[in-house]
Design a protein around this motif. Sequence first.
Motif, short mmCIF file in Angstrom:
data_model
loop_
_atom_site.label_atom_id
_atom_site.label_comp_id
_atom_site.label_asym_id
_atom_site.label_seq_id
_atom_site.Cartn_x
_atom_site.Cartn_y
_atom_site.Cartn_z
N ASP A 1 30.21 41.76 78.96
CA ASP A 1 29.58 41.28 77.86
C ASP A 1 28.73 40.30 77.12
OD1 ASP A 1 29.17 44.03 78.76
OD2 ASP A 1 30.37 45.11 77.01
N ASN B 1 29.11 42.89 70.89
CA ASN B 1 29.78 44.12 70.38
C ASN B 1 29.96 44.58 71.59
OD1 ASN B 1 29.06 45.40 68.05
ND2 ASN B 1 26.77 44.53 68.37
N ASP B 2 31.13 43.91 72.36
CA ASP B 2 31.75 43.56 73.61
C ASP B 2 32.22 45.18 74.02
OD1 ASP B 2 33.79 41.71 72.37
OD2 ASP B 2 34.78 43.00 73.73
N CYS B 3 32.71 45.79 75.30
CA CYS B 3 33.68 46.91 75.38
C CYS B 3 35.02 47.06 75.02
CB CYS B 3 32.30 47.98 76.43
SG CYS B 3 32.83 46.60 78.03
N ASP B 4 35.46 45.69 76.13
CA ASP B 4 36.50 45.08 75.19
C ASP B 4 37.24 45.69 73.53
OD1 ASP B 4 35.29 43.44 77.73
OD2 ASP B 4 36.80 45.38 78.31
N GLY B 5 35.89 44.62 72.90
CA GLY B 5 36.90 44.68 71.67
C GLY B 5 37.32 43.66 70.88
N HIS C 1 23.21 42.68 72.16
CA HIS C 1 24.01 43.55 71.37
C HIS C 1 25.27 43.85 71.81
CE1 HIS C 1 24.06 47.02 68.20
NE2 HIS C 1 25.15 47.27 69.10
N LYS C 2 25.11 43.42 73.14
CA LYS C 2 26.38 43.99 73.33
C LYS C 2 27.08 42.71 74.10
CE LYS C 2 26.26 45.12 78.51
NZ LYS C 2 25.94 45.64 80.00
#
Length: 301
Positions: A36, A189-193, A185-186
Amino acid sequence: MEILQGLRKPYKELPSKYFYDEVGSQLFDRITEVDDYYLTRTESLILQQQIEAIAAALGPQCMLIEYGSGSSIKTRQLLDHLVDPIAYVPIDISREHLLQASLTLAHAYPTLEILPICADYTSAFALPQPSRPGKRKVAYYPGSTIGNFDSEPAKRFLSQIAQTCGKGGGLLIGVDLKKDFAILHKAYNDCDGVTAQFNLHLLERLNEELASNFQLDQFGHYAFYNPGQGRIEMHLVSLQKQEVQFGDETITFDNFESIWTESSYKYTLDEFRQLANSTGFQVEHVWLDPQQLFSIQYLSE
Ligand code: AVJ
């Protein structure tokens, strides 16, 4: 001290430079690898694709000054293509990174004079004189860290670089561009945290170094793009009404109150040109990736 000053403000804030202790720097390195987060890989792609044109813009016999040099890994691409560089001046606040990088580079470039400076590059420092008369002092400021500066400090910092490079000098700088808000935004706020861990680690560092007692599970990572200001804002939001001890001082948090931990400004090409011109620089070259997410720009003094 500036930590407590920031937390005593009606809108709490902390300086983003405190992210980068050993653990924070490792977490940032992990951020640069998550899908991301486009920024680092896009800058490397541009550098790779345009390296000949970039080296030609910097010109022969330059004294390359790198702000925030870190491991200097990215710089080797540049050093391999510069014509007869006079010297390389890595500047970093981390002594161990600086020493390690300088030793590695000295072996790789035995004829290049390496003059490391251990300093906070946003403050004044004396530029070393190379033994060979340096022709063009060129600064290199990768990674769009200029985006961490609000407009006035950005102007002051670029003016300081212009002064350091002097007439005939230049600045090679990475500048993140305005783009689709969803992409921005991504990226924060990456989906891997990992970005959330990076942000929360700031509280861990305060607990370790200032004996505060932040409960990390009582704070949440929150990052959003502020279109009016043209910046990503990263915050740590208190998930309940709570008190945090700093020695004998108590800092209170209301439920959902936040600490603003970082700004990351994004520019249009024209906005950045205006900023550069206000500091005495002229934009000579702009190199973009195919999707125009990011830019590398060469500014002349
Ligand atoms: C190193 C300041 C360019 O602003 O994108 C990455 C730091 N913060 N993810 C940026 C950062 C959250 C990064 N800079």
